[in-house]
Enzyme design. Structure first.
Site, PDB file in Angstrom:
ATOM      1  N   ILE A  83       0.858  -1.192   0.000  1.00 25.66           N
ATOM      2  CA  ILE A  83       0.000   0.000   0.000  1.00 25.66           C
ATOM      3  C   ILE A  83       0.892   1.240   0.000  1.00 25.66           C
ATOM      4  O   ILE A  83       1.700   1.424   0.917  1.00 25.66           O
ATOM      5  CB  ILE A  83      -0.925   0.051   1.236  1.00 25.66           C
ATOM      6  N   THR A  84       0.762   2.081  -1.013  1.00 24.97           N
ATOM      7  CA  THR A  84       1.557   3.313  -1.031  1.00 24.97           C
ATOM      8  C   THR A  84       0.888   4.359  -0.139  1.00 24.97           C
ATOM      9  O   THR A  84      -0.335   4.393  -0.009  1.00 24.97           O
ATOM     10  CB  THR A  84       1.709   3.882  -2.458  1.00 24.97           C
ATOM     11  N   GLY A  85       1.708   5.190   0.489  1.00 26.69           N
ATOM     12  CA  GLY A  85       1.156   6.251   1.340  1.00 26.69           C
ATOM     13  C   GLY A  85       0.384   5.691   2.520  1.00 26.69           C
ATOM     14  O   GLY A  85      -0.682   6.195   2.877  1.00 26.69           O
ATOM     15  N   ALA A  86       0.946   4.648   3.139  1.00 28.66           N
ATOM     16  CA  ALA A  86       0.237   4.017   4.268  1.00 28.66           C
ATOM     17  C   ALA A  86       0.609   4.662   5.595  1.00 28.66           C
ATOM     18  O   ALA A  86       0.286   4.142   6.657  1.00 28.66           O
ATOM     19  CB  ALA A  86       0.530   2.525   4.297  1.00 28.66           C
ATOM     20  N   SER A  92      -0.510   7.528   6.698  1.00 26.28           N
ATOM     21  CA  SER A  92      -1.598   8.320   7.286  1.00 26.28           C
ATOM     22  C   SER A  92      -2.909   8.039   6.561  1.00 26.28           C
ATOM     23  O   SER A  92      -2.938   7.295   5.573  1.00 26.28           O
ATOM     24  CB  SER A  92      -1.286   9.826   7.207  1.00 26.28           C
ATOM     25  N   GLY A  93      -3.979   8.632   7.080  1.00 27.86           N
ATOM     26  CA  GLY A  93      -5.279   8.641   6.404  1.00 27.86           C
ATOM     27  C   GLY A  93      -5.792   7.273   5.960  1.00 27.86           C
ATOM     28  O   GLY A  93      -5.723   6.282   6.687  1.00 27.86           O
ATOM     29  N   TYR A 111      -4.769  18.263  -9.095  1.00 26.90           N
ATOM     30  CA  TYR A 111      -5.127  17.073  -8.304  1.00 26.90           C
ATOM     31  C   TYR A 111      -6.262  16.303  -8.972  1.00 26.90           C
ATOM     32  O   TYR A 111      -6.199  15.084  -9.141  1.00 26.90           O
ATOM     33  CB  TYR A 111      -5.536  17.505  -6.887  1.00 26.90           C
TER      34      TYR A 111
HETATM   35  P1  NDP Z   1      -3.320  11.701   3.368  1.00 24.91           P
HETATM   36  O1  NDP Z   1      -2.666  12.984   3.039  1.00 24.91           O
HETATM   37  O2  NDP Z   1      -3.642  11.384   4.776  1.00 24.91           O
HETATM   38  O3  NDP Z   1      -2.465  10.499   2.788  1.00 24.91           O
HETATM   39  C1  NDP Z   1      -1.693  10.620   1.645  1.00 24.91           C
HETATM   40  C2  NDP Z   1      -0.492   9.724   1.773  1.00 24.91           C
HETATM   41  O4  NDP Z   1       0.291   9.870   0.587  1.00 24.91           O
HETATM   42  C3  NDP Z   1       0.409  10.081   2.946  1.00 24.91           C
HETATM   43  O5  NDP Z   1       0.790   8.877   3.590  1.00 24.91           O
HETATM   44  C4  NDP Z   1       1.599  10.738   2.274  1.00 24.91           C
HETATM   45  O6  NDP Z   1       2.824  10.547   2.933  1.00 24.91           O
HETATM   46  C5  NDP Z   1       1.624   9.967   0.961  1.00 24.91           C
HETATM   47  N1  NDP Z   1       2.454  10.645  -0.039  1.00 24.91           N
HETATM   48  C6  NDP Z   1       2.358  11.901  -0.496  1.00 24.91           C
HETATM   49  N2  NDP Z   1       3.349  12.160  -1.366  1.00 24.91           N
HETATM   50  C7  NDP Z   1       4.087  11.023  -1.457  1.00 24.91           C
HETATM   51  C8  NDP Z   1       5.250  10.673  -2.167  1.00 24.91           C
HETATM   52  N3  NDP Z   1       5.881  11.534  -2.959  1.00 24.91           N
HETATM   53  N4  NDP Z   1       5.748   9.422  -2.031  1.00 24.91           N
HETATM   54  C9  NDP Z   1       5.142   8.535  -1.211  1.00 24.91           C
HETATM   55  N5  NDP Z   1       4.045   8.817  -0.506  1.00 24.91           N
HETATM   56  C10 NDP Z   1       3.525  10.058  -0.617  1.00 24.91           C
HETATM   57  O7  NDP Z   1      -4.640  11.696   2.477  1.00 24.91           O
HETATM   58  P2  NDP Z   1      -5.804  10.601   2.258  1.00 24.91           P
HETATM   59  O8  NDP Z   1      -5.624   9.444   3.132  1.00 24.91           O
HETATM   60  O9  NDP Z   1      -7.077  11.336   2.272  1.00 24.91           O
HETATM   61  O10 NDP Z   1      -5.538  10.192   0.745  1.00 24.91           O
HETATM   62  C11 NDP Z   1      -5.332   8.858   0.347  1.00 24.91           C
HETATM   63  C12 NDP Z   1      -5.971   8.635  -1.020  1.00 24.91           C
HETATM   64  O11 NDP Z   1      -7.378   8.817  -0.933  1.00 24.91           O
HETATM   65  C13 NDP Z   1      -5.490   9.587  -2.102  1.00 24.91           C
HETATM   66  O12 NDP Z   1      -5.294   8.858  -3.303  1.00 24.91           O
HETATM   67  C14 NDP Z   1      -6.651  10.551  -2.269  1.00 24.91           C
HETATM   68  O13 NDP Z   1      -6.686  11.091  -3.562  1.00 24.91           O
HETATM   69  C15 NDP Z   1      -7.800   9.620  -2.013  1.00 24.91           C
HETATM   70  N6  NDP Z   1      -9.055  10.240  -1.664  1.00 24.91           N
HETATM   71  C16 NDP Z   1      -9.185  10.974  -0.518  1.00 24.91           C
HETATM   72  C17 NDP Z   1     -10.413  11.538  -0.207  1.00 24.91           C
HETATM   73  C18 NDP Z   1     -10.606  12.341   1.021  1.00 24.91           C
HETATM   74  O14 NDP Z   1     -11.698  12.858   1.197  1.00 24.91           O
HETATM   75  N7  NDP Z   1      -9.621  12.493   1.886  1.00 24.91           N
HETATM   76  C19 NDP Z   1     -11.569  11.353  -1.083  1.00 24.91           C
HETATM   77  C20 NDP Z   1     -11.296  10.576  -2.244  1.00 24.91           C
HETATM   78  C21 NDP Z   1     -10.094  10.030  -2.507  1.00 24.91           C
HETATM   79  P3  NDP Z   1       3.250  11.417   4.247  1.00 24.91           P
HETATM   80  O15 NDP Z   1       2.542  10.759   5.380  1.00 24.91           O
HETATM   81  O16 NDP Z   1       4.730  11.216   4.278  1.00 24.91           O
HETATM   82  O17 NDP Z   1       2.822  12.819   3.993  1.00 24.91           O
END
Ligand code: NDP
Length: 315
Positions: free
Chosen positions: A7-10, A12-13, A190
């Site tokens: 899972i990428t970006g795991a 947070s969120g 975005y």
């Molecule tokens: P977060 O900002 O909490 O999570 C985003 C994650 O992406 C973080 O872990 C962040 O890392 C990581 N990230 C950002 N840049 C990079 C990079 N260059 N390399 C590796 N990792 C990276 O947001 P969400 O959890 O909300 O978003 C997750 C997904 O859900 C996204 O694809 C978003 O488009 C989608 N989404 C979100 C919605 C919402 O309402 N929030 C609605 C619909 C879709 P770090 O922790 O280091 O910053």
């Protein structure tokens, strides 16, 4: 055996919540592919994930070198690849100027689309070789890139135009930082990146589903108004957005619930259909949703695929 899900970006969120939900089933080992190792380790610990249920591996999607390095590291780990979840994203709604990846692409499309495009192309073979019964490539989409919805019609709307900016390498030296060649707009970049994500999933399906049996799917987990995604928004927005989503649009979903939804798309035996975009209704039941004309335009999907191959050095 346990399944292995990257899972990428795991850190947070949504990504973290899905990692936790999968780890808790005891049926999955989660590879948390994150750019900030320490943050990811702290996040996993404070989420209460059992130590043996995850491995953190470094991945910065804003650098193609880092993507290649991650793929090498993963291959060396000797683990099979059963599911890949492209979840990480950056969102810069208030940026006045574009910022760029290590390779000089506008940051939102460069990270959310091009980084994931290279990653999934390089890992497809590994997934193909795995003997897991239900292999899946999941790309997190969004309603905001989908102009057949109310949320998708809030300006600036996603629009990839004739892709001239993408063809020019997504920087102002050659053409424009925006895919359609227009002026920079962080919120639109975005949304455009999310349209690319949804188109890429469909193009994968057309090219590889029949031969590989891999499920290619996308999803909109609901509006998770509390995640870090909105960290760059103005303070008033961050204050009002969660209650607005909760009481007015009623699209609000908690990180935990959204994580469960993503975990369903990873492992639920009823969600194996390929080439589809999942959403959830008010009763939290999944259904196959429709995409806007642009987000389901097969010709555009093919062009984006080919241009992206050139930009990431695959063609
Ligand atoms: P977060 O900002 O909490 O999570 C985003 C994650 O992406 C973080 O872990 C962040 O890392 C990581 N990230 C950002 N840049 C990079 C990079 N260059 N390399 C590796 N990792 C990276 O947001 P969400 O959890 O909300 O978003 C997750 C997904 O859900 C996204 O694809 C978003 O488009 C989608 N989404 C979100 C919605 C919402 O309402 N929030 C609605 C619909 C879709 P770090 O922790 O280091 O910053």
């Amino acid at each position: 055996r346990k399944g292995t899900a990257v899972i990428t970006g795991a850190s947070s969120g949504l990504g973290l919540a899905a990692a936790k939900a999968l780890a808790e089933t005891g049926k999955w080992h989660v590879i948390m592919a994150c750019r900030d190792f320490l943050k990811a380790e702290k996040a996993a610990k404070s989420a209460g994930m059992a130590k043996e249920s995850y491995t953190i591996m470094h991945l910065d999607l804003a650098s193609l070198d880092s993507v290649r390095q991650f793929v090498d590291n993963f291959k060396q780990s000797g683990r099979p690849l059963d599911v890949l979840v492209c979840n990480a994203a950056v969102y810069q709604p208030t940026a006045k100027q574009p910022s760029f990846t290590a390779d000089g692409f506008e940051l939102s499309v460069g990270t959310n689309h091009l980084g994931h495009f290279l990653l999934s192309r390089l890992l497809l073979d590994d997934m193909n070789q795995s003997d897991y019964p239900s292999k899946r490539l999941i790309i997190v989409g969004s309603i905001t890139g989908n102009t057949n919805t109310l949320a998708g019609n809030v300006p600036p709307k996603a629009n990839l135009g004739d892709l001239r900016g993408l063809a020019g390498g997504l920087n102002e030296l050659n053409s424009s930082a925006m895919i359609d060649g227009g002026d920079f707009d962080g919120a639109k970049a975005y949304k455009d990146s999310k349209v690319c994500n949804m188109l890429t999933m469909q193009e994968f399906h057309r090219r590889y589903h029949e031969d590989t049996g891999i499920t290619f799917a996308s999803l909109y987990p609901g509006c998770i108004a509390t995640t870090g995604l909105f960290r760059e928004h103005i303070p008033l927005f961050r204050l009002l957005f969660p209650p607005f989503q909760k009481y007015i649009t009623k699209g609000f979903v908690s990180e935990e619930e959204a994580g469960k939804r993503l975990a369903q798309v990873v492992s639920d035996s009823s969600l194996t259909k390929s080439g589809v975009y999942w959403s959830w209704n008010k009763a939290s039941a999944s259904f196959e949703n429709q995409l806007s004309p642009e987000a389901s335009d097969a010709e555009k999907a093919r062009k984006i695929w080919e241009l992206s191959e050139k930009l990431v050095g695959l063609a």
